[in-house]
Each structure stands twice: as C-alpha cells, then as structure tokens.
Design a protein around this motif. Structure first.
Motif, short mmCIF file in Angstrom:
data_model
loop_
_atom_site.label_atom_id
_atom_site.label_comp_id
_atom_site.label_asym_id
_atom_site.label_seq_id
_atom_site.Cartn_x
_atom_site.Cartn_y
_atom_site.Cartn_z
N ASP A 1 0.50 -10.31 45.69
CA ASP A 1 -0.95 -10.23 45.44
C ASP A 1 -1.15 -9.81 43.99
O ASP A 1 -0.96 -8.64 43.65
CB ASP A 1 -1.54 -9.18 46.41
CG ASP A 1 -3.05 -9.14 46.38
OD1 ASP A 1 -3.67 -10.01 45.76
OD2 ASP A 1 -3.63 -8.20 47.00
N GLU B 1 -5.00 -2.21 41.60
CA GLU B 1 -5.91 -3.27 41.15
C GLU B 1 -7.29 -2.74 40.77
O GLU B 1 -8.28 -3.03 41.45
CB GLU B 1 -6.03 -4.34 42.24
CG GLU B 1 -6.29 -3.82 43.65
CD GLU B 1 -6.44 -4.96 44.65
OE1 GLU B 1 -7.24 -5.86 44.39
OE2 GLU B 1 -5.76 -4.94 45.69
N GLU C 1 -4.16 -6.74 38.67
CA GLU C 1 -3.50 -6.28 39.90
C GLU C 1 -2.01 -6.55 39.85
O GLU C 1 -1.58 -7.66 39.51
CB GLU C 1 -4.11 -7.03 41.10
CG GLU C 1 -3.45 -6.72 42.43
CD GLU C 1 -4.17 -7.36 43.62
OE1 GLU C 1 -4.87 -8.38 43.42
OE2 GLU C 1 -4.03 -6.85 44.74
N HIS D 1 -4.05 -1.41 48.24
CA HIS D 1 -3.73 -1.42 49.66
C HIS D 1 -2.24 -1.64 49.80
O HIS D 1 -1.56 -2.06 48.85
CB HIS D 1 -4.49 -2.57 50.35
CG HIS D 1 -4.37 -3.88 49.61
ND1 HIS D 1 -3.32 -4.75 49.80
CD2 HIS D 1 -5.15 -4.44 48.64
CE1 HIS D 1 -3.48 -5.80 49.00
NE2 HIS D 1 -4.57 -5.65 48.27
N THR E 1 -0.58 -2.27 46.17
CA THR E 1 -1.18 -2.96 45.04
C THR E 1 -1.94 -1.93 44.21
O THR E 1 -2.44 -0.94 44.76
CB THR E 1 -2.17 -4.06 45.47
OG1 THR E 1 -3.30 -3.45 46.09
CG2 THR E 1 -1.51 -5.06 46.42
#
Ligand code: GLY
Ligand code: MN
Ligand code: MN
Length: 462
Positions: free
Chosen positions: A260, A392, A432, A343, A390
C-alpha cells in the motif's frame, strides 16, 4: 503456498488458545458479476488463506479443538467441471499442501454441526462480510443471516488477530515481493502522468503492469487530481499542468499479501508555489513518524506526532494559528488531516479490518476517540516487533469541509479561514510507505520508491 509446516504451526498455535469447541472457517465462493458463471476475480478469505492455505472457492474448514482434528470440507471437481475448467488436483491433494490430512465432502457439514449444537459444543466463527457466507451460516447453524455477526466469536477474533498481527519472515518476504511490483507501478505512473492525459490512461497502464506480473491489485486504485477526496476511485479527469495527482495503489504478492503505497505527482514536472511547502510538510511528518515507530510505542502517539509536525508547518505557512497544543488536543488540524496516520498491513490491505477494528487496533489500554479525525485512526495500540504498519500522513483541502466549518466558526482561534479560502482548489497530498516494526526500531519495507520532491519531479519530467 508456503511450506506445509507454516500452516500446521499456525493452526496449532490457534488450537492452543482454546480449551474446547469447534473453530469454523468459511472460505469464499466465486461471486457472480451478471450471471452465475460470469464471475469477478476470485479472492479467498484472508483468514482461510492464513490457516488453511488452499486458494480455491467453496471450502469450509473446521478445527475441532477437543479432538485435535483439522479438516477441510469441499467437493472434488466432477468430470463435467473438468470438461470446462481442465484437470484439477483433488481436494485431498490441495489440503495436503497445507499439512491437512483429513478432508470431507460438504454434504457432511450440516449433520456434523447440528450434532455439535445438540451436544452443547461452542462453535466459534469469524464475522462475515459476504452475504452468501452469512446465508451458509444460517443454513448450517440456524442463525438468521442478518444476525450472524452478532454471534461471531470475540475469542476467535482475538486469537486470530494475536497471530496474524505478528508477521513471520516468510510473510515479510511476500509483502516485499508485492512491493517490487508496486515500486514499478509508481515509477511508471510518475514517468507517464502528464498534462493533457486522462487519469484512466495511467491507471490502465498500472493495471496492465500488475496483470502482466501475474498478480492482482491489493485494492482498487486511488488515482486522482482530486486527491483531497481520500479514496477517490474516479479516473475520468484530464490532468492539467500545475495540478498534483495522488497515486495510492499497491499490488498483492502471489500469496495475496498486500502492499500500500502513495506518492503525489506534479503534473508538468514541477511542484509549484505552495505545493512545494505543503509537500515538504507531509514528507517531514512522514519522516518523523517513521522514526518514531518502534516496539513499546503506541501508534496513537505516532499519529499525534505526525499531526503536530503538520500543524507546525501549517502554522508557518499561515493556515493555522494560535496554541498548537490546544489546537491538536481539540482536533483543529482535522481541517487538513481528516483520517488516521495508518493501519496494519498483511493479507488484507487494511489488515483484518473484517474482524473488527476494535480487536485489531485497540485494546483496554487505548479507547477509540470520538473526535473528528482521530476517530478514523484504525490502529492506536502499542507496537510490537513483527507488526507491519502503513505510515501515510497527508494534507487535504476539502471545499465542503472548509465551507461547513467556516459557517460554524469552528476552531476560528486555530484556523485562518481567509488564508484557507485561497487554498480551496489545492487538492491533496499523501505520502505512504509500509514499515515493519523490528526489535531495534523499524525498517521501511521494499526497495526505496522515489519520494524526495526533486526525484519525483525528475521522473515526472521524463
Ligand atoms: N489504500 C488505502 C489506504 O491507504 O488506506
Ligand atoms: Mn493505507
Ligand atoms: Mn494507501
């Protein structure tokens, strides 16, 4: 698949967390697009993949804690199926690859489960997110489909989270495999995006790259000059010089681990005017946040550190004002940063979100806030080695929010509304990366993906 021993040891680890009962796992079925035989791309349930490994539709697995039996139920392909689909391994062969030696036909399930219910045995199952699986549980357990999630097992959710949250080296290697593809996608997008082109052309090229590598996207691509819309899946805008495009996209690995990544691309090859300051503000917040990621630190505090960094820069630029401690305490920075810092990442891009964020990101030591912005933080609890997060941060200028808060006079002591008004067409910036918590601190996963303003500009000019 991983080595069979990986799945055996995961299941044994799960079994050890229970005294008795049945642990029931539903795999996913094919989902029809417009008629039964014309289906969406198949994606197995992530917890099913984690414990049972088999990446095919129409399977149910039961771990009988009392008897120590691990069984996958499913039906072998018929000759008719094979005529259409080609030769397929038997269920027993597929299960053996995950170290499961017992298999059975689906028709055995109703009797087996009704006997368990009659005997008063506890049947643990996870929350369901697909209607067909909720209906299957209704048929198997006699719980109304709409009510199955009220009966999902909190004990099983917590047990699964305790294992899936801590990634093994084989899982980290998979995430890094996914990141190799994502890196190429992002570099391709930086090189390709230019004035006069439609967003969908770049999205299509990234999707082509991912398909050509034999994998899938981990989530629908977010790619838009309207990066202020946090999850913008509309790709029909023509990109113009002077705009920025937020590219939030990531591939899955062959074993379905997600990546991600977000980068923000200057259309025309140069960040202009205030874009430069705000890009640096987001990048600074990300660097400070990543530096703070280590075992024993609450991710909520990393989030607040990033908010503080953003607020300091926003004050220097003239968009925020006043006492920043009070501004952050009250949530005034939510005008610019409306979501959480990150997350968990794993088999799901928002890892285990389907099991309930309260079990994944929160525990008795940290309760979920109700404040705008902070309430969207998916992970707040203390970091442990093996977690993948992550990181971000972003700055988003959302016209409807500006108008609403201004009309309400909200946070007027912390927000310079006249200055903010001049930014209403600014769009958004997000950066991110995916970060592994290690014993010593952290490691940003994958090979570096260009992020310094000058390197992104250089690629965007090519
Ligand atoms: N890709 C969605 C997110 O960053 O959470
Ligand atoms: Mn993310
Ligand atoms: Mn993302």
């Amino acid at each position: 698949m991983f080595d069979a021993q990986v799945y055996v040891s995961r299941r044994n680890g799960l079994q050890r967390q229970f005294q008795d009962g049945l642990l029931l796992f539903l795999g996913n079925a094919d989902a029809p697009m417009n008629y039964a035989a014309n289906t969406y791309h198949f994606r197995q349930d992530s917890s099913f993949l984690y414990y049972w490994g088999v990446d095919d539709p129409d399977l149910v697995a039961i771990l009988d804690v009392d008897a120590g039996r691990h069984v996958i139920y499913g039906d072998d392909f018929t000759v008719d199926d094979i005529v259409w689909r080609g030769p397929q391994p038997t269920l027993a062969e597929r299960a053996a690859r995950a170290g499961v030696i017992e298999t059975g036909p689906l028709k055995d399930l109703p009797r087996l489960l009704s006997e368990a219910i009659r005997a008063g045995r506890r049947i643990h199952f996870l929350p369901q997110y697909r209607a067909d699986n909720a209906q299957l549980l209704e048929r198997l357990l006699g719980i109304r489909a709409e009510a199955v999630n009220e009966h999902a097992s909190v004990a099983l959710c917590r047990a699964v989270v305790s294992q899936r949250a801590i990634k093994g080296t084989e899982e980290i290697a998979e995430i890094e495999r996914a990141l190799e593809v994502s890196r190429d996608m992002h570099i391709l997008a930086m090189r390709m995006a230019r004035a006069g082109m439609y967003e969908r052309e770049v999205v299509g090229a990234m999707e082509g790259l991912v398909a050509a590598r034999g994998v899938a996207m981990a989530f629908p691509v977010i790619f838009s000059v309207h990066g202020e819309t946090l999850h913008n899946h509309y790709h029909g805008n023509r990109m113009e010089a002077g705009q920025m495009t937020v590219n939030d996209s990531g591939a899955e690995s062959p074993l379905h681990y997600a990546s991600d990544i977000t980068r923000t691309i200057p259309i025309g090859g140069r960040f202009e005017g205030p874009q430069r300051d705000l890009y640096q503000a987001v990048h600074r917040a990300q660097k400070k946040a990543i530096e703070a990621v280590k075992p024993g630190v609450r991710f909520r505090d990393v989030h607040l550190l990033a908010c503080r960094s953003l607020a300091e820069d926003l004050k220097a630029i003239g968009l925020m004002k006043g006492d920043l401690d009070a501004a952050i305490e009250q949530g005034a920075h939510g005008m610019f940063f409306q979501c959480g810092l990150g997350h968990m990442l794993g088999l799901d891009v928002h890892d285990m979100e389907g099991l309930g964020e309260q079990h994944v990101g929160y525990d008795a030591s940290v309760l979920r806030s109700t404040q705008f912005g902070l309430k969207s933080l998916r992970m707040a609890r203390t970091l442990e080695p093996g977690m993948v997060m992550t990181v971000e941060p972003g700055i988003y200028l959302i016209p409807v929010l500006i108008d609403r808060w201004r009309a309400e006079g909200k946070f007027a002591e912390f927000l310079d509304y006249d200055a903010i008004e001049r930014f209403r067409a600014f769009g958004g910036i997000r950066l991110e990366d995916d970060v592994l918590v290690t014993e010593a601190g952290n490691r940003v996963l994958g090979q570096p993906i260009p992020i310094e303003m000058e390197e992104v500009e250089a690629l965007a000019r090519q």
